[in-house]
Design a protein around this motif. Structure first.
Motif, mmCIF file in Angstrom:
data_model
loop_
_atom_site.group_PDB
_atom_site.id
_atom_site.type_symbol
_atom_site.label_atom_id
_atom_site.label_comp_id
_atom_site.label_asym_id
_atom_site.label_seq_id
_atom_site.Cartn_x
_atom_site.Cartn_y
_atom_site.Cartn_z
ATOM 1 N N GLU A 57 -0.686 7.665 2.336
ATOM 2 C CA GLU A 57 -1.767 8.553 1.926
ATOM 3 C C GLU A 57 -1.742 9.868 2.707
ATOM 4 O OE1 GLU A 57 -5.265 5.409 0.631
ATOM 5 O OE2 GLU A 57 -5.185 6.086 2.708
ATOM 6 N N ARG A 100 -7.991 5.634 3.436
ATOM 7 C CA ARG A 100 -8.283 4.308 3.976
ATOM 8 C C ARG A 100 -9.065 4.414 5.282
ATOM 9 N NH1 ARG A 100 -3.487 2.749 1.265
ATOM 10 N NH2 ARG A 100 -2.087 3.526 2.878
ATOM 11 N N ASP A 129 -10.643 -6.390 3.932
ATOM 12 C CA ASP A 129 -11.274 -5.504 2.950
ATOM 13 C C ASP A 129 -10.957 -4.033 3.224
ATOM 14 O OD1 ASP A 129 -12.382 -7.735 1.834
ATOM 15 O OD2 ASP A 129 -14.404 -7.388 2.600
ATOM 16 N N LEU A 130 -10.843 -3.677 4.512
ATOM 17 C CA LEU A 130 -10.696 -2.269 4.897
ATOM 18 C C LEU A 130 -9.261 -1.901 5.263
ATOM 19 C CD1 LEU A 130 -13.942 -1.966 7.081
ATOM 20 C CD2 LEU A 130 -13.600 -1.164 4.720
ATOM 21 N N ASP A 131 -8.321 -2.823 5.089
ATOM 22 C CA ASP A 131 -6.904 -2.570 5.412
ATOM 23 C C ASP A 131 -6.728 -2.110 6.858
ATOM 24 O OD1 ASP A 131 -5.848 -3.194 2.816
ATOM 25 O OD2 ASP A 131 -6.626 -1.279 2.097
ATOM 26 N N VAL A 158 -5.734 2.026 10.476
ATOM 27 C CA VAL A 158 -5.480 1.369 9.189
ATOM 28 C C VAL A 158 -3.993 1.353 8.895
ATOM 29 C CG1 VAL A 158 -7.737 1.938 8.246
ATOM 30 C CG2 VAL A 158 -5.821 3.523 7.908
ATOM 31 N N THR A 188 -7.076 9.786 6.531
ATOM 32 C CA THR A 188 -6.573 9.334 5.236
ATOM 33 C C THR A 188 -7.716 8.641 4.492
ATOM 34 O OG1 THR A 188 -5.912 7.163 6.073
ATOM 35 C CG2 THR A 188 -4.275 8.945 6.225
ATOM 36 N N GLN A 228 -12.575 5.395 4.589
ATOM 37 C CA GLN A 228 -13.336 4.239 4.105
ATOM 38 C C GLN A 228 -13.884 3.433 5.282
ATOM 39 O OE1 GLN A 228 -11.015 1.189 2.108
ATOM 40 N NE2 GLN A 228 -12.765 0.547 0.881
ATOM 41 N N LEU A 257 0.827 -1.203 0.000
ATOM 42 C CA LEU A 257 0.000 0.000 0.000
ATOM 43 C C LEU A 257 0.862 1.253 0.000
ATOM 44 C CD1 LEU A 257 -2.695 -1.085 2.635
ATOM 45 C CD2 LEU A 257 -2.810 -1.256 0.142
ATOM 46 N N GLY A 288 0.980 2.219 4.942
ATOM 47 C CA GLY A 288 1.575 2.098 3.623
ATOM 48 C C GLY A 288 3.071 2.387 3.666
ATOM 49 N N GLN A 304 -5.417 -2.271 10.580
ATOM 50 C CA GLN A 304 -4.166 -2.723 11.172
ATOM 51 C C GLN A 304 -4.361 -3.194 12.619
ATOM 52 O OE1 GLN A 304 0.296 -1.032 11.197
ATOM 53 N NE2 GLN A 304 -1.176 0.382 12.091
ATOM 54 N N ARG A 334 -4.889 8.176 10.667
ATOM 55 C CA ARG A 334 -5.144 6.772 10.332
ATOM 56 C C ARG A 334 -5.987 6.060 11.374
ATOM 57 N NH1 ARG A 334 -0.854 3.354 10.143
ATOM 58 N NH2 ARG A 334 0.742 4.683 11.061
#
Length: 256
Positions: free
Chosen positions: A126, A136, A205-207, A250, A134, A139, A123, A253, A209, A175
């Motif tokens: 962001e 993610r 699905d949603l990354d 999340v 961010t 989302q 990833l 990246g 962490q 995040r």
């Protein structure tokens, strides 16, 4: 001079085979009797999932393994039913799974669903969106709202936040989201676990962490999965122990 025996080699072999079969039978019977007691405590510590199952739900009848898609359907159904709404199709899901995800353990609120961790490593980093999250993390916020409706959220703000959290908190990167369940009551804890289970089931699905709640944490970086004890920093009050809110963040990246 070697001692002689009336027992032939064939008879001795038959005797050894019979003893071996008896030993195996005793061991098998012992595993049947104590097996659930061995698996249960390990699962509650976040260390044991059934066979190749991506997720496991502890129920009064025993642990039930689920694949990832079934776990997502089950946790979504539990979330909607707990709000008094219609659930999606739960065909093929044991009623005991749905009931446990809604009610939690009989004696005390706590984790009932355990899933293996799986963190994406490709990833990109962001930047913040206008909300202070961010893309993610935004989302995740949108996905939660679709299932859980209006929630009491915190830990982010337009332009970002620069204080109020630990030194390297993911809140400062936009995040992380805190979802509050105040005051700390048995019912609010159970509702917090409904959300926590849903987040873990949808983590790929949603990354997602990390999920932290009620002295426990789940990490996408731990392939063995499960929930683990969260050691809160001093003064270890209900906020730092995450008793009054679910923390979800999340993957950042890059090298994160």
């Amino acid at each position: 001079m070697p001692r002689t025996s009336n027992e032939t080699p064939g008879r001795r072999r038959s005797y050894r085979v019979l003893v071996g079969l008896l030993v195996v039978a005793v061991l098998a019977a012992g595993l049947i009797l104590v097996g659930p007691r061995l698996v249960g405590p390990l699962a509650s510590q976040g260390g044991s999932l059934l066979g190749g199952s991506a997720c496991t739900v502890e129920t009064a009848e025993g642990d039930i393994g689920l694949d990832r898609e079934t776990a997502k359907r089950a946790t979504t159904a539990a979330a909607l039913l707990s709000r008094g709404l219609d659930a999606p199709d739960t065909t093929g899901i044991d009623d005991a799974v749905i009931q446990r995800l809604i009610d939690g353990p009989a004696d005390d609120a706590g984790p009932s669903l355990h899933c293996r961790g799986s963190a994406a490593n490709d990833l990109q980093v962001e930047e913040l969106t206008p909300s202070g999250l961010t893309p993610r993390a935004e989302q995740v916020r949108v996905a939660m709202a679709e299932v859980f409706g209006d929630q009491s959220l915190g830990g982010f703000a337009p332009g970002g936040v620069g204080q109020g959290h630990g030194g390297e908190s993911t809140h400062y990167d936009g995040r992380a989201i805190d979802v509050f369940f105040r005051p700390v009551t048995e019912e609010n804890r159970r509702q917090g676990w409904v959300l926590s289970h849903w987040l873990v089931a949808h983590a790929e699905d949603l990354d997602i962490q990390y999920v932290i709640f009620d002295d426990e944490f789940w990490s996408a970086h731990l392939a063995r999965g499960g929930w683990h004890y969260y050691e809160a920093p001093a003064p270890a009050n209900e906020i730092l122990r995450h008793l009054d809110h679910v923390h979800v963040d999340v993957i950042g990246g890059g090298d994160d």
